[in-house]
Design an enzyme around this catalytic site. Sequence first.
Site, mmCIF file in Angstrom:
data_model
loop_
_atom_site.group_PDB
_atom_site.id
_atom_site.type_symbol
_atom_site.label_atom_id
_atom_site.label_comp_id
_atom_site.label_asym_id
_atom_site.label_seq_id
_atom_site.Cartn_x
_atom_site.Cartn_y
_atom_site.Cartn_z
ATOM 1 C CE LYS A 48 47.553 73.452 -38.988
ATOM 2 N NZ LYS A 48 47.680 74.117 -40.310
ATOM 3 N NE ARG A 104 43.815 69.520 -43.000
ATOM 4 C CZ ARG A 104 45.099 69.362 -42.688
ATOM 5 N NH1 ARG A 104 45.440 68.664 -41.646
ATOM 6 N NH2 ARG A 104 46.022 69.921 -43.440
ATOM 7 N NE ARG A 106 55.218 73.409 -45.548
ATOM 8 C CZ ARG A 106 54.078 73.249 -44.901
ATOM 9 N NH1 ARG A 106 53.934 73.722 -43.693
ATOM 10 N NH2 ARG A 106 53.066 72.629 -45.476
ATOM 11 N NE ARG A 122 53.820 68.878 -46.469
ATOM 12 C CZ ARG A 122 53.021 69.268 -45.475
ATOM 13 N NH1 ARG A 122 53.537 69.551 -44.286
ATOM 14 N NH2 ARG A 122 51.730 69.377 -45.644
ATOM 15 N NE ARG A 152 48.260 71.327 -48.182
ATOM 16 C CZ ARG A 152 49.460 71.696 -47.776
ATOM 17 N NH1 ARG A 152 50.381 72.053 -48.644
ATOM 18 N NH2 ARG A 152 49.748 71.720 -46.503
HETATM 19 P P1 AMP Z 1 49.178 68.562 -43.020
HETATM 20 O O1 AMP Z 1 50.567 68.109 -42.848
HETATM 21 O O2 AMP Z 1 48.434 68.712 -41.714
HETATM 22 O O3 AMP Z 1 49.041 69.782 -43.892
HETATM 23 O O4 AMP Z 1 48.397 67.375 -43.795
HETATM 24 C C1 AMP Z 1 48.789 66.959 -45.079
HETATM 25 C C2 AMP Z 1 47.631 66.306 -45.788
HETATM 26 O O5 AMP Z 1 47.210 65.134 -45.066
HETATM 27 C C3 AMP Z 1 46.378 67.150 -45.921
HETATM 28 O O6 AMP Z 1 46.438 68.030 -47.037
HETATM 29 C C4 AMP Z 1 45.321 66.069 -46.084
HETATM 30 O O7 AMP Z 1 45.356 65.501 -47.385
HETATM 31 C C5 AMP Z 1 45.799 65.004 -45.127
HETATM 32 N N1 AMP Z 1 45.256 65.231 -43.774
HETATM 33 C C6 AMP Z 1 45.975 65.438 -42.640
HETATM 34 N N2 AMP Z 1 45.176 65.575 -41.586
HETATM 35 C C7 AMP Z 1 43.907 65.468 -42.044
HETATM 36 C C8 AMP Z 1 42.624 65.553 -41.435
HETATM 37 N N3 AMP Z 1 42.502 65.771 -40.123
HETATM 38 N N4 AMP Z 1 41.536 65.395 -42.223
HETATM 39 C C9 AMP Z 1 41.648 65.161 -43.546
HETATM 40 N N5 AMP Z 1 42.823 65.081 -44.194
HETATM 41 C C10 AMP Z 1 43.950 65.239 -43.450
#
Ligand code: AMP
Length: 257
Positions: free
Chosen positions: A43, A122, A161, A194, A205
């Site tokens: 994404k 989410r 990644r 990460r 996740r």
């Molecule tokens: P991402 O980079 O979108 O994969 O987000 C990394 C982490 O941030 C996720 O695994 C969650 O711990 C947190 N996170 C990001 N966006 C959200 C969201 N909309 N709701 C809940 N947790 C989030």
Amino acid sequence: MNEQNKNDRAGWLVGPPAQCSVPPGESKSPWRLVLLGAPGVGKGTQADRLRGRLGACHLSTGDVFRAAGSRDACDQTPVMKSAIEYMRRGALVPDTTVWEMVRERSACIRCGGGFILDGFPRTLAQAEALKEHMESERLSLSAVVNYELPLAEIVARLSGRRTCEKCKAVFHVTTQPPKEEGVCDRCGGRLFQREDDRPESITVRLEAYERSTAPLIQFYKDLGLLVSVPADGSPDEICENTVTALDALHLSEDRLH
Ligand code: AMP
């Protein structure tokens, strides 16, 4: 790449009262998109490409948490500290914290340049909150793109990644390696894995995705906004397929090119 849209996203990453160094150009009919799909489906990569193509800003909630996590502990609020802990474990940050953070940044949702939301909403509660908020602002989503990929492929993508700590460009140790190991091709920044791309966090996740985020597919399908795009192929191909799919949703063609 749309130069006008090359801002530093300070309004989003830092939050008010920070202002973007280069405000995105106003568009007559800005794109307001949500990108859905399991973690690792690409994404972020697509949001970056679509930003260049459609001129709308890439708004990632994960980037906000990571940016906060890289600040000094004394500059973090207690709520943000706790959010960063959830993120490190790979768990979802509670809805109230996430929504509070997005609502603080509602100028980015209203912004005349449009947006490409990546990683938000989410959960159904977040999707409902966004819908209500946008209705109260008399705004509507243009479409919701759902990127689809088999589970085994997702795990391979996540574990290989690597992300640039400076410009956030994304590489992969086997499928998209940088020219020099550990160094970003784009800006020379250091590449890192990460914390939440480590095996123990990946499982958490993916479970959170299945339980909380997958139901959003039906939610947006019922609203007639969903566009599904297979997430295999090169990033350019996937981007092209996304633009074609958006076109097919009968969104005005002149905005696409
Ligand atoms: P991402 O980079 O979108 O994969 O987000 C990394 C982490 O941030 C996720 O695994 C969650 O711990 C947190 N996170 C990001 N966006 C959200 C969201 N909309 N709701 C809940 N947790 C989030």
